[in-house]
Design a protein around this motif. Structure first.
Motif, PDB file in Angstrom:
ATOM      1  N   ARG A  39     120.601  19.467  71.515  1.00  0.00           N
ATOM      2  CA  ARG A  39     119.641  20.519  71.872  1.00  0.00           C
ATOM      3  C   ARG A  39     118.235  19.953  72.114  1.00  0.00           C
ATOM      4  NH1 ARG A  39     118.685  25.376  67.693  1.00  0.00           N
ATOM      5  NH2 ARG A  39     117.164  23.887  66.935  1.00  0.00           N
ATOM      6  N   ALA A  40     117.961  18.736  71.622  1.00  0.00           N
ATOM      7  CA  ALA A  40     116.617  18.157  71.777  1.00  0.00           C
ATOM      8  C   ALA A  40     116.291  18.009  73.251  1.00  0.00           C
ATOM      9  CB  ALA A  40     116.552  16.809  71.076  1.00  0.00           C
ATOM     10  N   GLY A  41     115.162  18.571  73.654  1.00  0.00           N
ATOM     11  CA  GLY A  41     114.760  18.468  75.052  1.00  0.00           C
ATOM     12  C   GLY A  41     115.256  19.611  75.916  1.00  0.00           C
ATOM     13  N   VAL A  85     115.335   9.066  76.672  1.00  0.00           N
ATOM     14  CA  VAL A  85     114.188   9.983  76.756  1.00  0.00           C
ATOM     15  C   VAL A  85     114.250  11.031  75.650  1.00  0.00           C
ATOM     16  CG1 VAL A  85     113.031  11.749  78.166  1.00  0.00           C
ATOM     17  CG2 VAL A  85     113.851   9.647  79.234  1.00  0.00           C
ATOM     18  N   CYS A  86     115.389  11.739  75.539  1.00  0.00           N
ATOM     19  CA  CYS A  86     115.425  12.817  74.543  1.00  0.00           C
ATOM     20  C   CYS A  86     115.654  12.278  73.130  1.00  0.00           C
ATOM     21  CB  CYS A  86     116.423  13.915  74.919  1.00  0.00           C
ATOM     22  SG  CYS A  86     118.099  13.357  75.216  1.00  0.00           S
ATOM     23  N   LEU A  87     115.979  10.995  73.011  1.00  0.00           N
ATOM     24  CA  LEU A  87     116.047  10.383  71.682  1.00  0.00           C
ATOM     25  C   LEU A  87     114.717   9.715  71.329  1.00  0.00           C
ATOM     26  CD1 LEU A  87     119.614   8.794  71.640  1.00  0.00           C
ATOM     27  CD2 LEU A  87     118.823  10.822  70.407  1.00  0.00           C
ATOM     28  N   ALA A 138     113.226  13.378  67.505  1.00  0.00           N
ATOM     29  CA  ALA A 138     113.174  11.929  67.333  1.00  0.00           C
ATOM     30  C   ALA A 138     111.913  11.308  67.930  1.00  0.00           C
ATOM     31  CB  ALA A 138     114.421  11.297  67.959  1.00  0.00           C
ATOM     32  N   LYS A 139     111.252  12.019  68.859  1.00  0.00           N
ATOM     33  CA  LYS A 139     110.039  11.477  69.465  1.00  0.00           C
ATOM     34  C   LYS A 139     108.835  11.552  68.531  1.00  0.00           C
ATOM     35  CE  LYS A 139     109.714  14.205  73.102  1.00  0.00           C
ATOM     36  NZ  LYS A 139     109.281  14.682  74.437  1.00  0.00           N
ATOM     37  N   ASN A 140     108.962  12.377  67.479  1.00  0.00           N
ATOM     38  CA  ASN A 140     107.858  12.684  66.569  1.00  0.00           C
ATOM     39  C   ASN A 140     106.759  13.518  67.212  1.00  0.00           C
ATOM     40  OD1 ASN A 140     109.159  11.486  64.500  1.00  0.00           O
ATOM     41  ND2 ASN A 140     107.904   9.628  64.479  1.00  0.00           N
ATOM     42  N   PHE A 141     107.041  14.058  68.350  1.00  0.00           N
ATOM     43  CA  PHE A 141     106.140  15.063  68.922  1.00  0.00           C
ATOM     44  C   PHE A 141     106.966  15.931  69.859  1.00  0.00           C
ATOM     45  CE2 PHE A 141     105.948  11.417  71.825  1.00  0.00           C
ATOM     46  CZ  PHE A 141     106.156  12.009  73.062  1.00  0.00           C
ATOM     47  N   GLN A 142     106.462  17.120  70.075  1.00  0.00           N
ATOM     48  CA  GLN A 142     107.105  18.025  71.028  1.00  0.00           C
ATOM     49  C   GLN A 142     106.219  18.070  72.262  1.00  0.00           C
ATOM     50  OE1 GLN A 142     106.547  22.177  70.190  1.00  0.00           O
ATOM     51  NE2 GLN A 142     108.561  22.758  70.978  1.00  0.00           N
TER      52      GLN A 142
END
Ligand code: ADP
Ligand code: ZN
Ligand code: MG
Length: 524
Positions: free
Chosen positions: A188-190, A49-51, A96-100
């Motif tokens: 830290r992503a997510g 998910v967070c990747l 990594a999702k290319n969107f926040q």
């Protein structure tokens, strides 16, 4: 460039803040079960998910939503029952999702406010603030005894997630310029992040600083974030524009980044206000752009021209259903609201008869407020009588000690509430002079012993016995007949000399009040 005080005479500064807080006290990330841990081995807390791996589906973290509702209730916001998550699209390796994932026009918390008490030198930055009658209202402010209270609107607080962290290798100071390659850490992503946006209601850099400090105190009291500006869990962007005094129209704003301390926030805004004034006074134009505050060079530099919402192609997140909060949920959260700093200060003032100003300083830090309260408990029946001297000890000596010890914990220090109260009792009873009190204070912290033991060992007891002091006073006067003559002839400034001589005779242990009284009597 002209000085801030001068510039603000001619121009009105209009400031709005965007404040991000990471919800560091939660266990897991915003949309997955990865652990939240600052400083862990890079890329050890990641999952599909967070990747942003294909097919992974997000699930909102309910505890994070509870935290944002707490923040909204504590800042007088309306809680929106139905909200949606949105995608803010951008391509950058830290996400990594290319969107926040963020929120759209309607956030969990809308239309709040905080009232700021601005006093002392901070009040001087707002021109004309101090020349008014107490109680007089102007713009969004009301004059108070010590300064003014400003009403600051909060547009919204929305939920979003943090990006990963980039480390640039080979360039200077970890900058991207000159780097040979970059590393990315998705731990830290997510991370759950709440962003508070204020209305453009702030008028001086001091107000911006106070707003930020006040919000930090509230978040700390709520326990939703560790609010470390150094580690980046509390971050602030400052938007600022100028307009001629009296004009109601907003000017073009710039946005300042990298204001990672209260001082930087204040100084960056102060610099930017002066810079804009110079540009405008020379007939130039302000461009809407993002600027970086460089504290060592003491200037702001352009980072990029402002991107617009269109650039992000903001649209509703198709992987998450609209989020419905029940009344019951909101009420359950409301019941968890702790006593907030303003309420605590009001209670201190009321219960212990403290001045509003002292009470406010005590609650600036939760640790000093807790300490003061523990002292009052130790003081028992004498709480009201000892409140003022205990408050002084905490606001002056304890705070100075904490500042000097950078990061030391008061609660873990040798100064227990019982020892603080014992010390204050000795000084209040006249058994120690205030100077001796300071010496004992330092010794308690250094030697981890009770004030009484220190006083005993150093033979420090203040002598208040009038009989003993009288002998010394008589001897001093007898030894200085010429000065006594001069004093009686009108040179009353010599009193200090006589007091000093008596103190010297008594090796600093004479009670200055008694000495003064006896001297006045005998010389008069
Ligand atoms: P943007 O679209 O550039 O992000 P927003 O309207 O979202 O601007 O506002 C962002 C922040 O800037 C808010 O805190 C707001 O109060 C503040 N702001 C908006 N316009 C101005 C202005 N003209 N001068 C100073 N601050 C402003
Ligand atoms: Zn994850
Ligand atoms: Mg915006």
């Amino acid at each position: 460039m002209r000085k801030l005080e001068e510039v603000l005479q001619d121009w009105e500064a209009v400031i709005g803040l965007e404040i991000h807080a990471e919800l560091t006290t939660l266990e897991t990330k915003m949309f997955c079960n990865c652990k939240l841990e600052f400083g862990a081995e890079p890329n050890t807390h990641t999952c599909p998910v967070c990747l942003g791996l294909p097919g992974a589906l997000p699930v909102p973290n309910k505890a994070a939503i509870e935290s944002i509702v707490l923040a909204g209730l504590a800042t007088n916001c309306d809680i929106e029952k139905r909200t949606m998550f949105y995608r803010k699209n951008y391509m950058y390796p830290d996400m990594a999702k290319n969107f926040q994932t963020t929120q759209g026009p309607v956030a969990f918390c809308m239309r709040g406010h905080l009232d700021l008490d601005v006093d002392g030198i901070a009040a001087k930055e707002r021109p004309g603030a101090l020349g008014r009658e107490v109680g007089e209202a102007w713009e969004n402010a009301v004059r108070t005894d010590e300064g003014y209270t400003a009403h600051v609107g909060i547009t919204r607080i929305h939920m979003e997630e943090d990006a990963g962290k980039m480390v640039h290798v080979g360039g200077g100071e970890g900058r991207i310029a000159g780097a040979t390659h970059s590393l990315v850490d998705y731990n830290r992503a997510g991370t759950p992040l709440i962003e508070l946006v204020t209305e453009p209601d702030l008028r001086t850099p001091e107000e911006a600083r106070l707003f930020m400090q006040k919000l930090r105190q509230i978040y700390l009291a709520l326990g939703i974030s560790d609010c470390s500006m150094e580690e980046g869990s509390l971050r602030c962007d400052g938007n600022v524009s100028l307009r001629r005094r009296g004009s109601g129209k907003l000017g073009v704003k710039t946005e300042l980044k990298n204001m990672n301390s209260f001082k930087n926030l204040h100084d960056g805004l102060a610099y930017e206000i002066c810079r804009q004034a110079e540009v405008l006074e020379e007939g130039g134009q302000i461009y809407q752009e993002t600027r970086h505050w460089d504290p060592s060079a003491k200037r702001t530099i352009v980072m990029r021209v402002k991107e617009t919402a269109d650039d992000y192609r903001l649209f509703p997140e198709p992987d998450l259903a609209p989020y419905d909060l029940t009344d019951e949920f909101v009420e359950r959260v409301r019941a968890k609201l702790p006593e907030l700093p303003d309420a605590r200060a009001a209670r201190f003032a009321q219960t212990f008869g403290l001045a509003a100003y002292d009470a406010r300083h005590l609650v600036e830090h939760r640790s000093t407020a807790d300490f003061f309260e523990a002292c009052m408990e130790c003081a028992g029946e004498d709480a009201a009588a000892l409140a003022k001297p205990v408050a002084n000890l905490v606001i002056n000596d304890v705070t100075a000690w904490l500042n000097a010890q950078k990061g030391a914990s008061l609660q873990a220090s040798p100064l227990t509430p019982a020892r603080a109260v014992a010390l204050v009792r000795l000084v209040s009873a006249g058994e120690l002079s205030s100077k001796q009190g300071k010496e004992v204070f330092a010794a308690v912290l250094e030697e981890d012993r009770d004030p009484a033991a220190i006083v005993e060992e150093r033979g420090m007891k203040q002598v208040s016995d009038a009989g003993a002091i009288e002998g010394v006073v008589d001897a001093v006067l007898a030894a200085n007949p010429d000065k006594v003559e001069q004093y009686r002839g009108g040179k009353t400034g010599l009193l200090g000399f006589f007091v000093g001589q008596c103190m010297k005779e008594m090796r600093g242990q004479g009670n200055p009040k008694v000495i003064n009284e006896l001297l006045a009597k005998k010389l008069g």
